[in-house]
Design a protein around this motif. Structure first.
Motif, PDB file in Angstrom:
ATOM      1  N   SER A 117       0.802  -1.224   0.000  1.00 19.58           N
ATOM      2  CA  SER A 117       0.000   0.000   0.000  1.00 19.58           C
ATOM      3  C   SER A 117       0.840   1.283   0.000  1.00 19.58           C
ATOM      4  O   SER A 117       0.294   2.382  -0.027  1.00 19.58           O
ATOM      5  N   LEU A 118       2.157   1.172   0.008  1.00 21.99           N
ATOM      6  CA  LEU A 118       3.004   2.360   0.049  1.00 21.99           C
ATOM      7  C   LEU A 118       2.874   3.164  -1.237  1.00 21.99           C
ATOM      8  O   LEU A 118       2.877   2.606  -2.338  1.00 21.99           O
ATOM      9  N   LYS A 119       2.777   4.466  -1.117  1.00 20.32           N
ATOM     10  CA  LYS A 119       2.647   5.380  -2.256  1.00 20.32           C
ATOM     11  C   LYS A 119       3.988   6.103  -2.464  1.00 20.32           C
ATOM     12  O   LYS A 119       4.258   7.134  -1.866  1.00 20.32           O
ATOM     13  N   TRP A 120       4.807   5.547  -3.336  1.00 20.73           N
ATOM     14  CA  TRP A 120       6.143   6.077  -3.528  1.00 20.73           C
ATOM     15  C   TRP A 120       6.140   7.339  -4.386  1.00 20.73           C
ATOM     16  O   TRP A 120       5.362   7.466  -5.323  1.00 20.73           O
ATOM     17  N   ARG A 121       7.050   8.247  -4.073  1.00 23.71           N
ATOM     18  CA  ARG A 121       7.246   9.479  -4.839  1.00 23.71           C
ATOM     19  C   ARG A 121       8.619   9.447  -5.499  1.00 23.71           C
ATOM     20  O   ARG A 121       9.631   9.153  -4.840  1.00 23.71           O
ATOM     21  N   TRP A 122       8.656   9.758  -6.796  1.00 21.73           N
ATOM     22  CA  TRP A 122       9.933   9.773  -7.507  1.00 21.73           C
ATOM     23  C   TRP A 122      10.852  10.830  -6.909  1.00 21.73           C
ATOM     24  O   TRP A 122      10.447  11.944  -6.610  1.00 21.73           O
ATOM     25  N   MET A 123      12.115  10.436  -6.750  1.00 26.53           N
ATOM     26  CA  MET A 123      13.091  11.354  -6.172  1.00 26.53           C
ATOM     27  C   MET A 123      14.264  11.584  -7.120  1.00 26.53           C
ATOM     28  O   MET A 123      14.756  12.705  -7.259  1.00 26.53           O
ATOM     29  N   ALA A 124      14.723  10.501  -7.756  1.00 27.32           N
ATOM     30  CA  ALA A 124      15.824  10.536  -8.714  1.00 27.32           C
ATOM     31  C   ALA A 124      15.744   9.232  -9.498  1.00 27.32           C
ATOM     32  O   ALA A 124      15.006   8.312  -9.101  1.00 27.32           O
ATOM     33  N   PRO A 125      16.455   9.107 -10.613  1.00 30.56           N
ATOM     34  CA  PRO A 125      16.416   7.847 -11.356  1.00 30.56           C
ATOM     35  C   PRO A 125      16.752   6.654 -10.462  1.00 30.56           C
ATOM     36  O   PRO A 125      17.827   6.598  -9.848  1.00 30.56           O
ATOM     37  N   GLY A 126      15.804   5.736 -10.339  1.00 32.09           N
ATOM     38  CA  GLY A 126      16.012   4.554  -9.513  1.00 32.09           C
ATOM     39  C   GLY A 126      15.793   4.760  -8.035  1.00 32.09           C
ATOM     40  O   GLY A 126      15.991   3.826  -7.243  1.00 32.09           O
ATOM     41  N   VAL A 127      15.390   5.948  -7.622  1.00 35.84           N
ATOM     42  CA  VAL A 127      15.215   6.241  -6.193  1.00 35.84           C
ATOM     43  C   VAL A 127      13.829   6.842  -5.964  1.00 35.84           C
ATOM     44  O   VAL A 127      13.455   7.818  -6.616  1.00 35.84           O
ATOM     45  N   HIS A 128      13.068   6.248  -5.034  1.00 36.96           N
ATOM     46  CA  HIS A 128      11.746   6.752  -4.654  1.00 36.96           C
ATOM     47  C   HIS A 128      11.702   6.913  -3.138  1.00 36.96           C
ATOM     48  O   HIS A 128      12.458   6.257  -2.406  1.00 36.96           O
TER      49      HIS A 128
END
Length: 224
Positions: A117-128
């Motif tokens: 259920s985690l809602k990930w946010r893009w931070m950098a290529p390959g990193v959320h």
């Protein structure tokens, strides 16, 4: 599950005396769920704290001093006698052992109950990332396999618990259940291992210090 990287004794004492920052306490509690060694160190710290309180309430006696020294010595012996045992891919509490999708209970009030259920946010290529709404300095990270993060140091302290996957840096191999208890003296560049994404939860009490210009630009956006 037998973690090889543990909480610093000062962190354990801070947790026992409720003097850690709230976000640090959350990560410490998540580690304690999966680490019998640190739970034993916590019990020793709580006993030592009780002895110190007794000494404040009454004149210190030789018996109290000897008891405090014994506790400190036992803690050091325990830290030197850790067995090297293979570990599973996912660190979890006894309850979560029956449900690998379940987050450690210490994280549930801040991130929910399950990985799915985690809602990930893009931070950098390959990193959320996900920032806890109630504790902005408490962050979950998901880093793709084989990803090399920017070289960085720490403005003060960082406490990171590995939940899934693993990474390597100058301090060693960090796998599920391990905790990185770092201070401003540490400069490192984690590289995630092949296979599965590395998921971890981190608490910061000061911004990271990046050497590269691109990482510094991202830092301004994501407030790390």
């Amino acid at each position: 599950m037998n973690p090889r990287h543990h909480l610093d004794p000062a962190t354990v004492l801070g947790f026992a005396t409720s003097t850690l920052a709230p976000e640090m306490s959350v990560v410490a509690a998540a580690h304690l769920e999966s680490c019998a060694h640190c739970r034993e160190q916590l019990r020793s710290a709580e006993r030592l704290g009780g002895l110190l309180i007794e000494q404040q309430l009454s004149p210190p006696s030789e018996e109290h001093r000897q008891a405090a020294l014994r506790e400190a010595m036992l803690g050091r012996l325990d830290a030197q006698a850790l067995p090297a045992v293979p570990r599973d891919e996912v660190a979890c509490s006894p309850r979560a052992a029956h449900d690998p999708d379940r987050l450690p209970s210490a994280l549930e009030p801040h991130f929910g109950t399950s990985y799915r259920s985690l809602k990930w946010r893009w931070m950098a290529p390959g990193v959320h990332c996900i920032r806890a709404p109630d504790l902005p300095s408490l962050i979950m990270l998901k880093i793709a396999p084989g990803k090399c993060l920017p070289m960085h140091s720490h403005g003060n302290s960082e406490l990171t618990q590995i939940l899934r996957g693993a990474y390597n840096d100058s301090l060693g191999h960090f796998a599920p259940g391990d905790v990185a208890d770092l201070d401003s003296e540490v400069e490192h560049q984690p590289v995630t291992t092949p296979g599965v994404a590395c998921i971890c939860v981190s608490a910061l009490d000061a911004p990271l210090v990046f050497s590269g210009w691109f990482a510094r630009k991202l830092q301004q956006v994501f407030k790390l």
